[in-house]
Design an enzyme around this catalytic site. Structure first.
Site, PDB file in Angstrom:
ATOM      1  N   ARG A  52       0.698  -1.232   0.187  1.00 14.70           N
ATOM      2  CA  ARG A  52      -0.470  -0.560  -0.375  1.00 14.70           C
ATOM      3  C   ARG A  52       0.881   1.409   0.110  1.00 14.70           C
ATOM      4  NH1 ARG A  52      -4.227   0.795   4.368  1.00 14.70           N
ATOM      5  NH2 ARG A  52      -1.936   1.126   5.757  1.00 14.70           N
ATOM      6  N   LYS A 147      -3.167   6.926   1.527  1.00 14.75           N
ATOM      7  CA  LYS A 147      -2.928   6.875   2.769  1.00 14.75           C
ATOM      8  C   LYS A 147      -1.598   8.502   3.460  1.00 14.75           C
ATOM      9  CE  LYS A 147      -1.829   4.183   7.170  1.00 14.75           C
ATOM     10  NZ  LYS A 147      -3.190   4.473   7.888  1.00 14.75           N
TER      11      LYS A 147
HETATM   12  N1  PDD Z   1      -4.912   3.665  10.297  1.00 16.60           N
HETATM   13  N2  PDD Z   1      -8.934   3.573   7.929  1.00 16.60           N
HETATM   14  C1  PDD Z   1      -8.208   4.866   7.786  1.00 16.60           C
HETATM   15  C2  PDD Z   1      -8.878   6.237   7.746  1.00 16.60           C
HETATM   16  C3  PDD Z   1      -7.169   4.446   8.670  1.00 16.60           C
HETATM   17  O1  PDD Z   1      -6.642   5.867   9.203  1.00 16.60           O
HETATM   18  C4  PDD Z   1      -6.832   3.057   9.011  1.00 16.60           C
HETATM   19  C5  PDD Z   1      -5.726   3.081   9.997  1.00 16.60           C
HETATM   20  C6  PDD Z   1      -7.014   2.047   8.929  1.00 16.60           C
HETATM   21  C7  PDD Z   1      -7.104   1.106   8.329  1.00 16.60           C
HETATM   22  O2  PDD Z   1      -6.176   0.874   7.853  1.00 16.60           O
HETATM   23  P1  PDD Z   1      -4.787  -0.779   8.250  1.00 16.60           P
HETATM   24  O3  PDD Z   1      -5.646  -2.230   8.844  1.00 16.60           O
HETATM   25  O4  PDD Z   1      -4.034  -0.784   7.250  1.00 16.60           O
HETATM   26  O5  PDD Z   1      -4.424  -0.242   9.600  1.00 16.60           O
HETATM   27  C8  PDD Z   1      -8.835   2.622   8.155  1.00 16.60           C
HETATM   28  C9  PDD Z   1      -3.565   3.607  11.126  1.00 16.60           C
HETATM   29  C10 PDD Z   1      -3.686   2.865  11.690  1.00 16.60           C
HETATM   30  C11 PDD Z   1      -2.483   5.128  11.457  1.00 16.60           C
HETATM   31  O6  PDD Z   1      -3.394   6.418  11.684  1.00 16.60           O
HETATM   32  O7  PDD Z   1      -2.550   5.375  13.129  1.00 16.60           O
END
Ligand code: PDD
Length: 289
Positions: A52, A147
């Site tokens: 990602r 992200k």
């Molecule tokens: N955040 N949606 C958003 C808006 C996020 O910021 C995150 C993760 C997720 C979950 O994605 P993943 O399973 O890949 O961690 C969904 C991280 C943990 C953070 O900002 O700290």
């Protein structure tokens, strides 16, 4: 706290590492990030996070500063230098520094930083009690699959919600749930189907979300990827969020309306246990070369 952090090829004490005031991450939120959990000395879901990261960089037209082999070596090295066996690895890549200008030149050198946060991931108290969520209108930009570090709306809304006694917010757009402030959101319908929003630019393509869908299907659970309303979520028998930091965490109320019987649901608990056991068995050991 005196961590060793990574900055553009150097290992530095956390107070020595300095980034320019002209960095575009600082001036324009022109940066992307990843968060990878570490439990039992293992990187959790590392290949998904690395993939990602590449997608986010490509979408932002930022070059990848290191190759795949070095990226993994940096994760392991950082964890070892900080004796991290449980917690998180945070990685951020900004476009770099230049005099403030909306237009960025083609040849910028990215600013690449990494640091650790030691914390008890497996001791998450909310796994027992569950979370209370507050719905709020979706207010983020339209490219939420990338992200980026543009987390201001999420941060303001989550802070407001906590001051009102909620744990987190649930973003709602055109009547449908998108996700929580920093986690994907899922429900379990009365017939036991796990439902999660389908992938689009409306939400982050969570790595934990993908892993949980795979584990649910392998365990013989029904799973659907589609939009759903707040009313459907409130009428569900269970709800939970997923993220790298919270794994699978139950949601027990939305806008103070209990979900199901208002307690942690059995399918949520089953998916959390499946995830922990699978990742403990298959995580990427930091100690290996
Ligand atoms: N955040 N949606 C958003 C808006 C996020 O910021 C995150 C993760 C997720 C979950 O994605 P993943 O399973 O890949 O961690 C969904 C991280 C943990 C953070 O900002 O700290």
């Amino acid at each position: 706290m005196d961590r060793i952090v990574y900055l553009n090829g150097e290992w530095l004490g956390e107070t020595e590492a300095k980034v320019s005031v002209f960095d575009r991450g600082f001036l324009f939120a022109d940066a992307i990030y990843e968060v990878t959990a570490v439990i039992d000395g293992k990187l959790i879901d590392y290949p998904g996070h690395a993939a990602r990261l590449k997608r986010s960089l490509d979408a932002m037209d930022i070059p990848m500063p290191v190759d795949e082999t070095e990226l993994l070596a940096l994760h392991k090295d950082l964890a070892k230098r900080n004796s991290l066996t449980e917690g998180l690895i945070y990685l951020q890549i900004s476009r770099g520094s230049q005099d403030r200008d909306f237009v960025y030149p083609k040849d910028m050198r990215p600013t690449f930083t990494m640091f650790t946060q030691a914390k008890s991931v497996l001791g998450n108290a909310k796994w027992k009690t569950g979370l209370s969520l507050q719905t709020v209108p979706e207010g983020r930009w339209s490219q939420r699959q990338i992200k980026t570090v543009q987390l201001l709306y999420s941060s303001l809304k989550k802070t407001e919600a906590q001051r009102e006694g909620f744990d987190d917010v649930l973003f709602v757009e055109d009547g449908s749930v998108t996700e929580a402030s920093s986690a994907n959101f899922h429900i379990v319908t009365k017939d036991g189907t796990v439902v999660t929003r389908d992938l689009s630019n409306a939400l982050l393509h969570g790595i934990t979300r993908g892993s949980i869908l795979d584990l649910a299907k392998t365990a013989g659970l029904k799973a659907e990827e589609r939009s759903f309303s707040v009313d459907e979520a409130m009428a569900a028998s269970e709800a939970f969020i997923t993220s790298a930091t919270s794994f699978v965490t139950p949601v027990v109320s939305i806008d103070r309306t209990p979900i199901g019987n208002g307690a942690v649901g059995p399918i949520t608990r089953q998916l959390l246990d499946l995830y922990i056991n699978d990742r403990l068995a298959h995580g990427m050991p930091i100690a290996s070369a």
